[in-house]
Design a protein around this motif. Structure first.
Motif, PDB file in Angstrom:
ATOM      1  N   THR A  17       0.829  -1.178  -0.116  1.00  0.00           N
ATOM      2  CA  THR A  17      -0.091  -0.087  -0.004  1.00  0.00           C
ATOM      3  C   THR A  17       0.939   1.195  -0.289  1.00  0.00           C
ATOM      4  N   PHE A  18       0.869   2.020  -0.962  1.00  0.00           N
ATOM      5  CA  PHE A  18       1.612   3.070  -1.066  1.00  0.00           C
ATOM      6  C   PHE A  18       0.980   4.280  -0.285  1.00  0.00           C
ATOM      7  N   GLU A  19       1.557   5.104   0.458  1.00  0.00           N
ATOM      8  CA  GLU A  19       1.007   6.259   1.184  1.00  0.00           C
ATOM      9  C   GLU A  19       1.422   7.367   0.664  1.00  0.00           C
ATOM     10  N   ASN A  20       0.629   8.436   0.921  1.00  0.00           N
ATOM     11  CA  ASN A  20       0.953   9.916   0.503  1.00  0.00           C
ATOM     12  C   ASN A  20       1.185  10.048  -0.822  1.00  0.00           C
ATOM     13  N   VAL A  21       0.201   9.253  -1.646  1.00  0.00           N
ATOM     14  CA  VAL A  21       0.140   9.383  -3.017  1.00  0.00           C
ATOM     15  C   VAL A  21      -0.337  10.751  -3.604  1.00  0.00           C
ATOM     16  N   LEU A  22       0.388  11.615  -4.176  1.00  0.00           N
ATOM     17  CA  LEU A  22      -0.302  13.011  -4.530  1.00  0.00           C
ATOM     18  C   LEU A  22      -0.985  12.905  -5.606  1.00  0.00           C
ATOM     19  N   ILE A  23      -2.207  13.587  -5.719  1.00  0.00           N
ATOM     20  CA  ILE A  23      -3.116  13.735  -6.604  1.00  0.00           C
ATOM     21  C   ILE A  23      -2.864  15.207  -7.404  1.00  0.00           C
ATOM     22  N   ARG A  24      -2.729  14.729  -8.732  1.00  0.00           N
ATOM     23  CA  ARG A  24      -2.415  16.130  -9.685  1.00  0.00           C
ATOM     24  C   ARG A  24      -3.625  16.096 -10.756  1.00  0.00           C
ATOM     25  N   VAL A  25      -4.125  17.090 -10.761  1.00  0.00           N
ATOM     26  CA  VAL A  25      -5.396  17.166 -11.732  1.00  0.00           C
ATOM     27  C   VAL A  25      -5.268  18.470 -12.786  1.00  0.00           C
ATOM     28  N   SER A  26      -5.591  17.958 -14.104  1.00  0.00           N
ATOM     29  CA  SER A  26      -5.404  19.087 -14.994  1.00  0.00           C
ATOM     30  C   SER A  26      -6.146  18.530 -16.366  1.00  0.00           C
ATOM     31  N   GLU A  27      -6.608  19.443 -17.122  1.00  0.00           N
ATOM     32  CA  GLU A  27      -7.320  19.026 -18.399  1.00  0.00           C
ATOM     33  C   GLU A  27      -6.225  18.273 -19.334  1.00  0.00           C
ATOM     34  N   ARG A  28      -4.797  18.606 -19.045  1.00  0.00           N
ATOM     35  CA  ARG A  28      -3.813  17.923 -19.959  1.00  0.00           C
ATOM     36  C   ARG A  28      -3.422  16.601 -19.484  1.00  0.00           C
ATOM     37  N   TYR A  29      -3.938  16.067 -18.460  1.00  0.00           N
ATOM     38  CA  TYR A  29      -3.510  14.736 -18.181  1.00  0.00           C
ATOM     39  C   TYR A  29      -4.303  13.628 -18.398  1.00  0.00           C
ATOM     40  N   LYS A  30      -3.644  12.541 -18.419  1.00  0.00           N
ATOM     41  CA  LYS A  30      -4.530  11.206 -18.724  1.00  0.00           C
ATOM     42  C   LYS A  30      -4.268  10.388 -17.537  1.00  0.00           C
ATOM     43  N   LEU A  31      -5.365   9.649 -16.772  1.00  0.00           N
ATOM     44  CA  LEU A  31      -5.282   9.030 -15.505  1.00  0.00           C
ATOM     45  C   LEU A  31      -4.069   7.925 -15.578  1.00  0.00           C
ATOM     46  N   GLU A  32      -3.040   8.082 -14.678  1.00  0.00           N
ATOM     47  CA  GLU A  32      -1.874   7.208 -14.501  1.00  0.00           C
ATOM     48  C   GLU A  32      -1.117   7.596 -13.110  1.00  0.00           C
ATOM     49  N   MET A  33      -0.921   6.482 -12.457  1.00  0.00           N
ATOM     50  CA  MET A  33      -0.302   6.769 -11.234  1.00  0.00           C
ATOM     51  C   MET A  33       1.366   6.415 -11.715  1.00  0.00           C
ATOM     52  N   HIS A  34       1.998   7.416 -11.264  1.00  0.00           N
ATOM     53  CA  HIS A  34       3.481   7.248 -11.547  1.00  0.00           C
ATOM     54  C   HIS A  34       4.511   7.100 -10.208  1.00  0.00           C
ATOM     55  N   ILE A  35       5.165   5.938 -10.288  1.00  0.00           N
ATOM     56  CA  ILE A  35       6.220   5.600  -9.233  1.00  0.00           C
ATOM     57  C   ILE A  35       7.602   5.343  -9.943  1.00  0.00           C
TER      58      ILE A  35
END
Length: 220
Positions: A174-192
């Protein structure tokens, strides 16, 4: 209690738990290897005046690409070759590495949100036409999730919020403190980064379940 009745109850509970798990919000995961973002000025210093990056492959985020060009990054105790440049050019130069890379270079790169380079670690970057030394710009990027405003509404989160992401498989974490970044320019994806991916036996294309927190002040 009748054994058959016990089995029926157990089966019903397991089915309910499995359905509950499947219904949790899921996000695709992308593994981000070490890379560099260069300013226009630093691109010219490393590759020559007027030089422009050439595209090797599009990235998952719209408008961003992996360039054919790579650089050498150098620290007090070591260097790393063929660090991929990502385009297009940015307003400020930034190099993102893993903790393992940081140790190899001999620097203490801080864990930061991408773009937050003030007071971060120094690094020397070497290209075919020259080299530059930046006094700050080397970071280890926080795990984060890119999403559109529509995605954020669906998940019930907002820009700057932190969440948990639970993965599956033989080494589920379980990854903790995963930051949400919202923009019209983005596509849904988590980066590690690669260290995180290796520890959890994850690869690009795997998925994790987003878990909303009651206290979202982890990074702020």
């Amino acid at each position: 209690m009748d054994p058959q009745m016990i089995k029926s109850i157990v089966d019903e509970v397991v089915l309910h738990l499995n359905q509950e798990e499947k219904s949790k919000p899921s996000v695709p995961i992308g593994v981000s290897a070490r890379h560099a973002h260069l300013s226009k000025e630093h691109l010219a210093a490393l590759f020559g005046n007027g030089y422009e990056l050439t595209k090797k492959a599009d990235l998952s985020q719209p408008g961003q690409f992996a360039a054919n060009e790579t650089v050498l990054i150098v620290g007090p105790r070591g260097s790393i070759e063929r660090v991929r440049i990502l385009g297009p050019v940015r307003g400020a130069t930034q190099v993102e590495v893993s903790i393992t890379d940081s140790v190899k270079l001999g620097v203490q790169a801080p864990l930061r949100e991408s773009g937050d380079t003030q007071g971060s670690a120094p690094v020397t970057i070497v290209g075919p036409k020259g080299s530059i030394h930046v006094s700050e710009g080397l970071i280890i990027a926080h795990a984060h999730i890119h999403m559109t405003p529509e995605d954020a509404a669906q998940f019930g989160v907002e820009n700057g919020e932190v969440v948990q992401v639970k993965t599956k498989g033989k080494r589920a974490v379980t990854f903790e403190n995963v930051l949400i970044r919202v923009s019209e320019r983005y596509k849904l994806e988590m980066h590690i980064d690669t260290d995180e991916a290796n520890a959890a036996l994850l690869k690009t294309g795997d998925n994790g379940n987003l878990i909303k927190l009651t206290d979202t002040k982890g990074l702020r």
